[in-house]
Design a protein around this motif. Structure first.
Motif, PDB file in Angstrom:
ATOM      1  N   PHE A   1       8.039  36.698 -38.741  1.00  0.00           N
ATOM      2  CA  PHE A   1       8.940  37.461 -37.875  1.00  0.00           C
ATOM      3  C   PHE A   1      10.360  37.575 -38.393  1.00  0.00           C
ATOM      4  N   GLY A   2      10.671  36.892 -39.459  1.00  0.00           N
ATOM      5  CA  GLY A   2      11.999  37.033 -40.039  1.00  0.00           C
ATOM      6  C   GLY A   2      12.718  35.710 -40.194  1.00  0.00           C
ATOM      7  N   GLU A   3      12.903  35.274 -41.442  1.00  0.00           N
ATOM      8  CA  GLU A   3      13.532  33.988 -41.717  1.00  0.00           C
ATOM      9  C   GLU A   3      15.028  33.984 -41.423  1.00  0.00           C
ATOM     10  N   ASP A   4      15.629  35.180 -41.284  1.00  0.00           N
ATOM     11  CA  ASP A   4      17.074  35.274 -41.134  1.00  0.00           C
ATOM     12  C   ASP A   4      17.524  35.366 -39.682  1.00  0.00           C
ATOM     13  N   THR A   5      16.640  35.103 -38.720  1.00  0.00           N
ATOM     14  CA  THR A   5      17.018  35.203 -37.307  1.00  0.00           C
ATOM     15  C   THR A   5      17.372  33.853 -36.712  1.00  0.00           C
ATOM     16  N   ILE A   6      16.475  32.886 -36.800  1.00  0.00           N
ATOM     17  CA  ILE A   6      16.735  31.561 -36.243  1.00  0.00           C
ATOM     18  C   ILE A   6      16.517  30.495 -37.306  1.00  0.00           C
ATOM     19  N   ASN A   7      17.031  29.306 -37.054  1.00  0.00           N
ATOM     20  CA  ASN A   7      16.650  28.129 -37.835  1.00  0.00           C
ATOM     21  C   ASN A   7      16.222  27.044 -36.868  1.00  0.00           C
ATOM     22  N   ILE A   8      15.162  26.355 -37.220  1.00  0.00           N
ATOM     23  CA  ILE A   8      14.614  25.294 -36.378  1.00  0.00           C
ATOM     24  C   ILE A   8      14.794  23.960 -37.076  1.00  0.00           C
ATOM     25  N   VAL A   9      15.434  23.018 -36.386  1.00  0.00           N
ATOM     26  CA  VAL A   9      15.593  21.663 -36.904  1.00  0.00           C
ATOM     27  C   VAL A   9      14.514  20.789 -36.280  1.00  0.00           C
ATOM     28  N   VAL A  10      13.678  20.193 -37.113  1.00  0.00           N
ATOM     29  CA  VAL A  10      12.578  19.353 -36.633  1.00  0.00           C
ATOM     30  C   VAL A  10      13.100  17.945 -36.375  1.00  0.00           C
ATOM     31  N   LYS A  11      12.932  17.476 -35.146  1.00  0.00           N
ATOM     32  CA  LYS A  11      13.414  16.155 -34.731  1.00  0.00           C
ATOM     33  C   LYS A  11      12.234  15.270 -34.335  1.00  0.00           C
ATOM     34  N   ASP A  12      12.230  14.049 -34.825  1.00  0.00           N
ATOM     35  CA  ASP A  12      11.170  13.085 -34.497  1.00  0.00           C
ATOM     36  C   ASP A  12      11.512  12.327 -33.218  1.00  0.00           C
ATOM     37  N   THR A  13      10.618  12.379 -32.239  1.00  0.00           N
ATOM     38  CA  THR A  13      10.782  11.595 -31.008  1.00  0.00           C
ATOM     39  C   THR A  13       9.980  10.304 -31.033  1.00  0.00           C
ATOM     40  N   ALA A  14       9.064  10.171 -31.969  1.00  0.00           N
ATOM     41  CA  ALA A  14       8.122   9.043 -32.032  1.00  0.00           C
ATOM     42  C   ALA A  14       7.246   8.953 -30.796  1.00  0.00           C
ATOM     43  N   GLY A  15       7.235   9.975 -29.979  1.00  0.00           N
ATOM     44  CA  GLY A  15       6.391   9.983 -28.793  1.00  0.00           C
ATOM     45  C   GLY A  15       6.928   9.182 -27.633  1.00  0.00           C
ATOM     46  N   SER A  16       8.204   8.767 -27.672  1.00  0.00           N
ATOM     47  CA  SER A  16       8.749   7.925 -26.601  1.00  0.00           C
ATOM     48  C   SER A  16       9.826   8.663 -25.821  1.00  0.00           C
ATOM     49  N   PRO A  17      10.028   8.318 -24.543  1.00  0.00           N
ATOM     50  CA  PRO A  17      11.122   8.914 -23.777  1.00  0.00           C
ATOM     51  C   PRO A  17      12.493   8.663 -24.406  1.00  0.00           C
ATOM     52  N   GLN A  18      12.730   7.425 -24.874  1.00  0.00           N
ATOM     53  CA  GLN A  18      14.031   7.143 -25.490  1.00  0.00           C
ATOM     54  C   GLN A  18      14.211   7.953 -26.760  1.00  0.00           C
ATOM     55  N   GLY A  19      13.140   8.072 -27.544  1.00  0.00           N
ATOM     56  CA  GLY A  19      13.215   8.884 -28.756  1.00  0.00           C
ATOM     57  C   GLY A  19      13.501  10.342 -28.445  1.00  0.00           C
ATOM     58  N   ALA A  20      12.901  10.856 -27.365  1.00  0.00           N
ATOM     59  CA  ALA A  20      13.143  12.244 -26.967  1.00  0.00           C
ATOM     60  C   ALA A  20      14.581  12.442 -26.522  1.00  0.00           C
TER      61      ALA A  20
END
Length: 413
Positions: free
Chosen positions: A96-115
């Protein structure tokens, strides 16, 4: 709007500034599948001109920043899910177009505190929307951090109980599929219903949806039985329901459980029913599973799920891009990312506002079909009704391609 390959269009602009679309869909499983851990980012800092540096993998080169919260370091299936969600988002950005948005991948480790930590970090890096978290117990933690800033969340959980204004549950929730399948059963002659439900959270959700759906379908509820998995309890409860079918008190049995248990329950009911006496079986979206739709014991049963054609096409492109097939839930990240790209391209001034995200006309995703987000954060999906046959699932009632007014399943009324 950027020029798009029409084979890959998931969302396109329609009249009245609503988003409408150009393709179809797949099936549905729940998304709460791991154990909680701890964690936040990856420690990999990258930057894009005009935006703060970000900790984590960055996908895309656009100026609109989005964070993707996934359980990369969680135990069990969490890490696989995280990889698949990130890959699916990557595929959508490529298409859909690499020049529209950028997504930063964040690790939560599956925990509420991590989120919570990942959300706090994402906001400090300029995220305008949060994709994720995946697990239901992490969504309120992320929402508690994001809500004061007005940044919306599209979570991949399957629990409508945690939806609210600005906290949108994008996963495959069970209630709409149950309502759709029960309604079709009523339209095709079912009048007296029983339910065989597991004694767990799925059973509780399914029972509530069942009790609401049957009267709307013109039927009546004769029996609701709950079973535990220990000993021979499921089979015993199924035979009790079968005896009611045999006596003519019940013509349709609802079984939301899937996997290996559903065929056993159906077989046990049938064993208590005289040969030739008709009985209809209705499943849930959990039945959109090869163990179910290829099982001869379930032939003639029905369930509701997204149209599989769109998901199958998405899975082929994913496999070609990453060298392995996706997990079923990966399509959620693909359609969500596609939506954000098209909103950003067409409505730069208020792309992620409440009014844009909750368009009454809805959106059509390439992978999972037509959907819309209600003001209370619940996602309504257009579902097809499938019948289990010897050659696989066959559509007996197609998914709608557009929405009229919000339904009770979407609004929670």
């Amino acid at each position: 709007m950027a020029q798009l390959n029409t084979r890959h269009i998931a969302l396109c602009l329609a009249a009245a500034f609503a988003l409408s679309a150009c393709a179809g869909t797949g099936g549905q499983f729940g998304s709460d599948f791991a154990t909680p851990g701890e964690g936040t980012g990856t420690g990999l800092q990258q930057s894009i001109d005009g935006l703060p540096p970000a900790n984590g993998r960055i996908i895309g080169k656009g100026s609109v920043r989005v964070a993707l919260l996934v359980p990369s370091s969680a135990q069990g299936f969490g890490a696989l899910a995280a990889e698949n969600f990130a890959n699916a988002a990557d595929l959508a950005i490529r298409e859909f177009g690499e020049d529209t948005i950028n997504i930063v991948v964040k690790d939560t480790a599956g925990s509420p505190q991590g989120a919570a930590n990942a959300t706090r970090e994402a906001l400090s890096e300029g995220a305008e929307l949060i994709l994720g978290p995946v697990f239901s117990n992490s969504v309120p933690a992320a929402a508690g951090v994001a809500r004061p800033s007005g940044v919306p969340i599209l979570a991949f959980s399957n629990s409508n109980s945690i939806a609210s204004r600005g906290v949108n549950i994008f996963g495959f929730t069970p209630e709409p599929g149950i309502e759709r399948a029960i309604r079709h059963a009523g339209e095709t002659g079912s009048r007296s219903f029983a339910a065989l439900l597991p004694n767990n959270a799925l059973g509780t959700l399914a029972e509530a949806a069942f009790r609401q759906s049957v009267p709307r379908a013109g039927g009546r509820i004769v029996q609701v039985a709950r079973y535990n998995y220990e000993n021979d309890d499921p089979r015993v409860k199924a035979q009790e329901i079968g005896s009611l079918v045999a006596s003519g008190q019940i013509d349709t049995v609802f079984i939301p459980d899937a996997g290996d248990i559903a065929p056993q329950l159906v077989t046990a009911v049938k064993q208590a029913v005289p040969q030739g006496k008709p009985v209809k079986f209705v499943g849930s979206g959990q039945w959109d599973d090869p163990r179910i739709f290829r099982n001869p014991a379930l032939e003639g049963s029905i369930y509701a799920a997204p149209d599989r054609s769109g998901y199958n096409a998405f899975a082929q492109r994913y496999n070609a891009a990453f060298g392995k097939p996706p997990i079923r839930l990966a399509s959620l990240a693909y359609d969500a990312t596609s939506l954000l790209i098209v909103l950003s391209q067409n409505f730069p001034d208020d792309k992620f506002s409440q009014s844009r995200l909750t368009s009454r006309s809805g959106f059509k995703g390439t992978a999972d079909g037509t959907f819309r987000i209600s003001g209370n954060g619940r996602v309504e999906r257009s579902l097809a009704v499938y019948e289990v046959t010897a050659t696989g699932p066959q559509i007996v009632s197609p998914a709608a391609t557009s929405f009229a007014q919000p339904t009770a399943a979407a609004t929670g009324n």
